[in-house]
Design an enzyme around this catalytic site. Structure first.
Site, PDB file in Angstrom:
ATOM      1  N   ASP A  61       0.859  -1.179   0.000  1.00 57.63           N
ATOM      2  CA  ASP A  61       0.000   0.000   0.000  1.00 57.63           C
ATOM      3  C   ASP A  61       0.898   1.232   0.000  1.00 57.63           C
ATOM      4  OD1 ASP A  61      -2.698   1.333   0.380  1.00 57.63           O
ATOM      5  OD2 ASP A  61      -1.659   2.070   2.160  1.00 57.63           O
ATOM      6  N   ASP A  64      -3.182   1.636   7.015  1.00 57.82           N
ATOM      7  CA  ASP A  64      -2.311   1.239   5.916  1.00 57.82           C
ATOM      8  C   ASP A  64      -2.021  -0.257   5.923  1.00 57.82           C
ATOM      9  OD1 ASP A  64      -2.234   3.903   5.151  1.00 57.82           O
ATOM     10  OD2 ASP A  64      -0.441   4.331   6.339  1.00 57.82           O
ATOM     11  N   GLU A  99      -1.833  -1.554  -5.962  1.00 57.53           N
ATOM     12  CA  GLU A  99      -3.102  -0.968  -6.350  1.00 57.53           C
ATOM     13  C   GLU A  99      -2.930  -0.185  -7.644  1.00 57.53           C
ATOM     14  OE1 GLU A  99      -6.770   1.505  -4.223  1.00 57.53           O
ATOM     15  OE2 GLU A  99      -4.780   1.424  -3.300  1.00 57.53           O
TER      16      GLU A  99
END
Length: 398
Positions: A188, A355, A273
């Site tokens: 992340d 996170d 992502e």
């Protein structure tokens, strides 16, 4: 049979005055040929006539025979032909919806570079001599080329900070797939921490631009006080600003290379992502911080290094609610403002670090996608590209 990886090795060099003058002439001729060929192809396109590389090459031969463009014969012909090939590739990317329509090269804004193929340079005993030059380049060999490697192309460039570089493209036999491992990691990206891994590890954000912001602002103020034009004082001030930008970019690139190499070596599967950074930087409050973090550059490094070493990179859809989803029970929270860094699930009562929870959710989603066999790499630069978590039926042409 393992495929050979072609890899570029970039070195700094210090040209003599004669070599610098020859390279400057080459840069100018490359830019001129590219722009003229682009103009010719654009005009032909307006008449619904398609022009390919072979036709622009014939145009180049005709241009050299004119009195107005006779100076094109003073430089090596290979970089000029390579410029036409680059234009052909730009049009191919445009017609495949991978890029915008090719743009003209500006003298002060475009990258000053020229590409030489093996027929236009001599590489012997670690000494590189380009066409139209009597002496080899004074290269600083910061690292050796792979043993037995023979460069296929040499790209010479000069950055606005006044530094000269040569990039040698050759096959690297030392790049081989790593031994398979069962380790996997969800990643992340963020601003408070550059990376947060599903293992709970957090990597601090170096914030290179912020560390040099005061120094950069001072140099930019000095530049703004110089009279506009091509004066020597303005050139010195502009180069000072460019050197600070180069320092920031070099340090950022070094950190990202070390992080990406470490993650690829330690993990078989990496889940990230699929962020639209180009849209995110439109936020004026976060644009500077997002640009300094260089998320897109980090992703590019992960992807090409993973392909080198036999690893997998899974890109999860950008609309996947990784931050609002409880990684323990799967409950979706209705809202999650950016200032909330630690939260507790209403259903199971599990306390989450925002996170770390997002990284765990990305890892779970990425592993599920890889098992189901969905597309794992969304086409970020292709309009309508399909992501791994959100598939759409492709539109059929009538």
């Amino acid at each position: 049979m393992a495929t050979r990886v072609k890899r570029a090795f970039k070195y700094r060099f210090y040209p003599t005055d004669a070599q610098a003058a020859e390279l400057w002439r080459t840069f100018g001729c490359v830019r001129k040929v590219y722009n003229m060929a682009l103009a010719a192809r654009t005009e032909a396109w307006a008449r619904q006539v398609r022009v390919n590389y072979n036709q622009t090459s014939a145009m180049l031969t005709a241009w050299k025979k004119t009195e107005e463009l006779a100076y094109l014969n003073e430089v090596s012909c290979v970089p000029l032909q390579q410029a036409l090939r680059h234009l052909q590739m730009a049009f191919a990317n445009f017609f495949a919806n991978r890029a915008r329509y090719p743009r003209f090269k500006a003298k002060k804004k475009s990258r000053a570079s020229a590409e030489y193929t093996s027929s236009a340079f001599r590489f012997r005993d670690g000494r590189l001599t380009l066409a139209k030059m009597a002496h080899p380049l004074d290269i600083v060999w910061s690292r050796p080329l792979p043993e037995g490697a023979v460069p296929s192309t040499a790209t010479v460039s000069r950055v606005s900070a006044g530094r000269w570089f040569v990039s040698l493209l050759c096959e690297d036999p030392t790049v081989t797939p790593l031994a398979a491992t069962r380790a996997a990691a969800g990643i992340d990206v963020g601003l408070d921490h550059l990376l947060t891994l599903s293992t709970g590890e957090k990597i601090a954000n170096p914030r290179h631009e912020r560390r040099d912001r005061e120094r950069l602002a001072r140099a930019q103020r000095e530049l703004s006080r110089k009279a506009r034009g091509d004066g020597a004082n303005r050139r010195k001030a502009r180069r000072k600003v460019a050197k600070i930008h180069s320092r920031i970019a070099d340090r950022r690139r070094d950190v990202l290379h070390k992080l990406s190499t470490r993650l690829v070596r330690e993990n078989q599967t990496l889940v990230i992502e699929d962020l639209t950074v180009r849209t995110m930087v439109k936020n004026r409050s976060l644009a500077r911080a997002i640009s300094d973090a260089a998320w897109s550059q980090f992703r590019n490094m992960l992807e090409y290094k993973a392909s080198w070493y036999g690893r997998d990179v899974v890109a999860v859809d950008r609309f996947f609610p990784s931050s609002k989803l409880c990684s323990h029970c799967g409950t979706l929270q209705p809202d999650m403002p950016l200032n909330v860094r630690i939260w507790t699930c209403d259903s199971c009562g599990t306390a989450h670090d925002r996170d770390v929870n997002a990284a765990n959710n990305l890892l779970a989603a990425g592993l599920a996608v890889s098992v189901c066999g969905a597309g794992v790499r969304p086409q970020r630069r292709t309009p309508g590209g399909q992501s791994a978590m959100k598939q759409k039926t492709p539109r059929r042409e009538p």
